[in-house]
Scaffold this motif. Structure first.
Motif, PDB file in Angstrom:
ATOM      1  N   ALA A   1      49.759   8.361   9.304  1.00 30.09           N
ATOM      2  CA  ALA A   1      48.763   7.751  10.177  1.00 30.09           C
ATOM      3  C   ALA A   1      47.373   8.021   9.631  1.00 30.09           C
ATOM      4  CB  ALA A   1      48.897   8.329  11.591  1.00 30.09           C
ATOM      5  N   ARG A   2      46.478   7.105   9.885  1.00 31.22           N
ATOM      6  CA  ARG A   2      45.080   7.300   9.495  1.00 31.22           C
ATOM      7  C   ARG A   2      44.279   7.588  10.759  1.00 31.22           C
ATOM      8  NH1 ARG A   2      43.797   6.223   4.298  1.00 31.22           N
ATOM      9  NH2 ARG A   2      45.413   5.189   3.034  1.00 31.22           N
ATOM     10  N   LEU A   3      43.948   8.846  10.939  1.00 34.17           N
ATOM     11  CA  LEU A   3      43.281   9.313  12.146  1.00 34.17           C
ATOM     12  C   LEU A   3      42.101  10.200  11.783  1.00 34.17           C
ATOM     13  CD1 LEU A   3      46.466  10.370  14.154  1.00 34.17           C
ATOM     14  CD2 LEU A   3      45.158   8.270  14.498  1.00 34.17           C
ATOM     15  N   ARG A   4      41.108  10.180  12.622  1.00 35.27           N
ATOM     16  CA  ARG A   4      40.027  11.161  12.520  1.00 35.27           C
ATOM     17  C   ARG A   4      40.298  12.250  13.546  1.00 35.27           C
ATOM     18  NH1 ARG A   4      35.916   8.116  13.399  1.00 35.27           N
ATOM     19  NH2 ARG A   4      35.269   7.893  11.211  1.00 35.27           N
ATOM     20  N   VAL A   5      40.380  13.484  13.090  1.00 35.57           N
ATOM     21  CA  VAL A   5      40.650  14.617  13.967  1.00 35.57           C
ATOM     22  C   VAL A   5      39.449  15.545  13.935  1.00 35.57           C
ATOM     23  CG1 VAL A   5      42.212  16.519  14.505  1.00 35.57           C
ATOM     24  CG2 VAL A   5      43.122  14.421  13.465  1.00 35.57           C
ATOM     25  N   GLU A   6      38.862  15.781  15.103  1.00 36.49           N
ATOM     26  CA  GLU A   6      37.690  16.641  15.212  1.00 36.49           C
ATOM     27  C   GLU A   6      37.998  17.822  16.124  1.00 36.49           C
ATOM     28  OE1 GLU A   6      33.911  14.081  15.667  1.00 36.49           O
ATOM     29  OE2 GLU A   6      35.571  12.757  16.266  1.00 36.49           O
ATOM     30  N   ALA A   7      37.589  18.993  15.721  1.00 34.96           N
ATOM     31  CA  ALA A   7      37.754  20.208  16.514  1.00 34.96           C
ATOM     32  C   ALA A   7      36.380  20.803  16.784  1.00 34.96           C
ATOM     33  CB  ALA A   7      38.637  21.214  15.772  1.00 34.96           C
ATOM     34  N   ASP A   8      35.996  20.828  18.054  1.00 35.28           N
ATOM     35  CA  ASP A   8      34.661  21.297  18.451  1.00 35.28           C
ATOM     36  C   ASP A   8      33.562  20.588  17.662  1.00 35.28           C
ATOM     37  OD1 ASP A   8      35.681  22.981  20.358  1.00 35.28           O
ATOM     38  OD2 ASP A   8      35.672  24.755  19.074  1.00 35.28           O
ATOM     39  N   GLY A   9      33.736  19.280  17.459  1.00 35.50           N
ATOM     40  CA  GLY A   9      32.735  18.471  16.779  1.00 35.50           C
ATOM     41  C   GLY A   9      32.800  18.479  15.276  1.00 35.50           C
ATOM     42  N   VAL A  10      33.643  19.307  14.696  1.00 32.43           N
ATOM     43  CA  VAL A  10      33.780  19.386  13.240  1.00 32.43           C
ATOM     44  C   VAL A  10      34.970  18.530  12.807  1.00 32.43           C
ATOM     45  CG1 VAL A  10      34.167  20.892  11.262  1.00 32.43           C
ATOM     46  CG2 VAL A  10      32.795  21.698  13.197  1.00 32.43           C
TER      47      VAL A  10
ATOM     48  N   LEU B   1      41.219  28.962  23.932  1.00 35.46           N
ATOM     49  CA  LEU B   1      41.148  28.101  22.751  1.00 35.46           C
ATOM     50  C   LEU B   1      42.536  27.524  22.467  1.00 35.46           C
ATOM     51  CD1 LEU B   1      38.959  30.274  20.327  1.00 35.46           C
ATOM     52  CD2 LEU B   1      38.204  28.297  21.683  1.00 35.46           C
ATOM     53  N   ALA B   2      42.555  26.273  22.027  1.00 42.21           N
ATOM     54  CA  ALA B   2      43.808  25.644  21.628  1.00 42.21           C
ATOM     55  C   ALA B   2      44.043  25.860  20.146  1.00 42.21           C
ATOM     56  CB  ALA B   2      43.767  24.145  21.933  1.00 42.21           C
ATOM     57  N   GLN B   3      45.297  25.900  19.756  1.00 41.28           N
ATOM     58  CA  GLN B   3      45.662  25.972  18.345  1.00 41.28           C
ATOM     59  C   GLN B   3      45.869  24.545  17.836  1.00 41.28           C
ATOM     60  OE1 GLN B   3      49.099  28.487  17.989  1.00 41.28           O
ATOM     61  NE2 GLN B   3      48.154  30.179  19.110  1.00 41.28           N
ATOM     62  N   VAL B   4      45.174  24.201  16.767  1.00 45.89           N
ATOM     63  CA  VAL B   4      45.213  22.848  16.216  1.00 45.89           C
ATOM     64  C   VAL B   4      45.796  22.907  14.807  1.00 45.89           C
ATOM     65  CG1 VAL B   4      43.879  20.770  15.698  1.00 45.89           C
ATOM     66  CG2 VAL B   4      43.123  22.316  17.530  1.00 45.89           C
ATOM     67  N   GLU B   5      46.786  22.076  14.564  1.00 46.90           N
ATOM     68  CA  GLU B   5      47.389  21.993  13.232  1.00 46.90           C
ATOM     69  C   GLU B   5      47.442  20.536  12.801  1.00 46.90           C
ATOM     70  OE1 GLU B   5      51.840  22.299  11.601  1.00 46.90           O
ATOM     71  OE2 GLU B   5      51.009  24.263  12.142  1.00 46.90           O
ATOM     72  N   VAL B   6      46.887  20.252  11.633  1.00 40.36           N
ATOM     73  CA  VAL B   6      46.908  18.902  11.066  1.00 40.36           C
ATOM     74  C   VAL B   6      47.665  18.968   9.743  1.00 40.36           C
ATOM     75  CG1 VAL B   6      45.539  16.948  10.252  1.00 40.36           C
ATOM     76  CG2 VAL B   6      44.684  18.377  12.128  1.00 40.36           C
ATOM     77  N   ARG B   7      48.665  18.118   9.588  1.00 42.39           N
ATOM     78  CA  ARG B   7      49.457  18.079   8.359  1.00 42.39           C
ATOM     79  C   ARG B   7      49.050  16.855   7.542  1.00 42.39           C
ATOM     80  NH1 ARG B   7      53.044  18.885  12.335  1.00 42.39           N
ATOM     81  NH2 ARG B   7      53.998  16.819  12.065  1.00 42.39           N
ATOM     82  N   PRO B   8      48.243  17.043   6.513  1.00 40.44           N
ATOM     83  CA  PRO B   8      47.827  15.902   5.686  1.00 40.44           C
ATOM     84  C   PRO B   8      49.009  15.335   4.911  1.00 40.44           C
ATOM     85  CG  PRO B   8      46.396  17.814   5.348  1.00 40.44           C
ATOM     86  CD  PRO B   8      47.603  18.294   6.082  1.00 40.44           C
ATOM     87  N   SER B   9      48.956  14.035   4.662  1.00 40.60           N
ATOM     88  CA  SER B   9      49.956  13.400   3.805  1.00 40.60           C
ATOM     89  C   SER B   9      49.661  13.764   2.357  1.00 40.60           C
ATOM     90  CB  SER B   9      49.917  11.886   3.986  1.00 40.60           C
ATOM     91  OG  SER B   9      50.856  11.262   3.148  1.00 40.60           O
TER      92      SER B   9
ATOM     93  N   LEU C   1      46.263  22.144   7.880  1.00 40.63           N
ATOM     94  CA  LEU C   1      44.987  22.705   8.313  1.00 40.63           C
ATOM     95  C   LEU C   1      45.169  23.290   9.702  1.00 40.63           C
ATOM     96  CD1 LEU C   1      42.734  19.671   7.284  1.00 40.63           C
ATOM     97  CD2 LEU C   1      43.204  21.739   5.944  1.00 40.63           C
ATOM     98  N   ARG C   2      44.772  24.535   9.880  1.00 40.98           N
ATOM     99  CA  ARG C   2      44.939  25.204  11.169  1.00 40.98           C
ATOM    100  C   ARG C   2      43.621  25.816  11.614  1.00 40.98           C
ATOM    101  NH1 ARG C   2      49.720  27.020   8.394  1.00 40.98           N
ATOM    102  NH2 ARG C   2      51.619  26.086   9.301  1.00 40.98           N
ATOM    103  N   VAL C   3      43.228  25.479  12.856  1.00 38.86           N
ATOM    104  CA  VAL C   3      42.007  26.034  13.443  1.00 38.86           C
ATOM    105  C   VAL C   3      42.270  26.280  14.918  1.00 38.86           C
ATOM    106  CG1 VAL C   3      40.495  24.832  11.803  1.00 38.86           C
ATOM    107  CG2 VAL C   3      41.032  23.767  14.016  1.00 38.86           C
ATOM    108  N   ARG C   4      41.339  26.972  15.565  1.00 39.12           N
ATOM    109  CA  ARG C   4      41.360  27.159  17.017  1.00 39.12           C
ATOM    110  C   ARG C   4      40.091  26.525  17.562  1.00 39.12           C
ATOM    111  NH1 ARG C   4      44.852  31.048  18.923  1.00 39.12           N
ATOM    112  NH2 ARG C   4      43.444  31.661  20.607  1.00 39.12           N
ATOM    113  N   ALA C   5      40.218  25.806  18.663  1.00 43.02           N
ATOM    114  CA  ALA C   5      39.074  25.062  19.167  1.00 43.02           C
ATOM    115  C   ALA C   5      39.166  24.902  20.676  1.00 43.02           C
ATOM    116  CB  ALA C   5      38.999  23.683  18.509  1.00 43.02           C
TER     117      ALA C   5
END
Length: 301
Positions: free
Chosen positions: A209-218, A240-248, A257-261
């Motif tokens: 999928a082609r998505l823009r994912v922003e965490a706390d504005g970043v 804070l939520a745990q955010v994980e993005v798996r790039p293709s 990519l893993r962050v907390r936001a």
């Protein structure tokens, strides 16, 4: 008698239909340890009315993950989550969310936890349409049903092809007897083909999928970077939520990519998402915000 010893037990209709024995056991255990008022709603509207009329009684939901989500969502919309802890006795096929949150499996253990457990305050993910997420939010890869639709189109085309051939035969002066014999031959041939197992092509793998994912504005990923999936997990009281993005990736696997936001925004082409046990969408943008310690759940000591 304290309010803690007075329960309003709302029994979801799906639980009553699918596992009446577990419902009966839960009723017996709860009745033995508290003053109980039972409510048997027929649908979501009755469910909401029962929650609104509970008064000082502690709310207990007997049902699956969807019933738990319905209760929290209703209390959130009524701005009544902070008032008291919710209790749940999981009954039904879908119990993954309840187990993840720490609710015991089995009617007896869960009912005893209602009577003897303690309240734990948990974070809540709330989206910009007032929907709630208790556990995981998942945005899966974009699926493709091209194989099935293609096979359906091929079958329809094959059916249409018989029409012109039959018409040609009639136009060439075929007698009625010959026409009937020809038709029986065609029918026999079609039955022979139908009896053979069809070779169905394997469905194509899920597309990134082609998505823009922003965490706390970043911005974590933008539309020019395809992603295999996004996972957002509500915290358990940390705010804070745990955010994980798996790039293709092509070739070597790309590291997630893993962050907390506190706030997560996803946008792009129409996409669907799974919030706990419910699939929603399609939407083009959605923002989820963590509400720290927004709701209480009764869990074992």
């Amino acid at each position: 008698m304290s309010a803690r010893d007075q329960l309003l037990v709302v029994i979801d209709p799906v639980a009553r239909r699918t596992d009446g024995e577990s419902v009966r056991i839960a009723k017996d255990v709860l009745s033995a340890g508290a003053t109980v008022r039972f409510c048997l709603p027929d649908g979501p509207e009755d469910f909401a009315k029962a929650l609104a009329r509970r008064g000082a009684r502690r709310l207990v939901v007997v049902g699956d993950d969807r019933a738990l989500l319905r209760a929290v969502g209703t209390l959130h919309r009524e701005r009544d989550l902070a008032g008291s802890a919710l209790s749940v006795v999981p009954v039904g096929a879908a119990q993954t969310l309840a187990r993840t949150l720490g609710v015991p499996s089995g009617a007896v253990a869960a009912a005893r936890a209602v009577l003897e457990g303690v309240e734990r305050r948990l974070d809540l993910l709330v989206d910009d349409s007032d929907g709630v997420v208790l556990g995981d939010l998942r945005i899966p890869p974009v699926g493709a049903g091209a194989a099935e639709s293609g096979a359906a189109r091929s079958g329809a085309a094959g059916s249409r092809a018989a029409g012109p051939e039959a018409a040609d035969g009639a136009a060439n002066g075929t007698t009625a007897v010959e026409g009937h014999a020809w038709l029986r031959t065609c029918q026999s041939f079609v039955r022979t083909l139908a009896a053979r197992p069809a070779r169905v092509a394997a469905p194509p793998g899920p597309s990134p999928a082609r998505l823009r994912v922003e965490a706390d504005g970043v911005t974590l990923v933008d539309l020019d970077q395809p992603v295999e999936g996004v996972l957002v997990t509500a915290g358990h009281g940390g705010g804070l939520a745990q955010v994980e993005v798996r790039p293709s990736s092509v070739g070597a696997e790309a590291a997630p990519l893993r962050v907390r936001a506190r706030t997560v925004t996803v946008s792009g082409a129409d996409f669907r998402y799974r919030a706990d046990a419910v699939v929603a969408g399609p939407v083009r943008t959605r923002t989820w915000t963590v509400r720290p310690r927004a709701w209480g759940l009764t869990l074992p000591r």
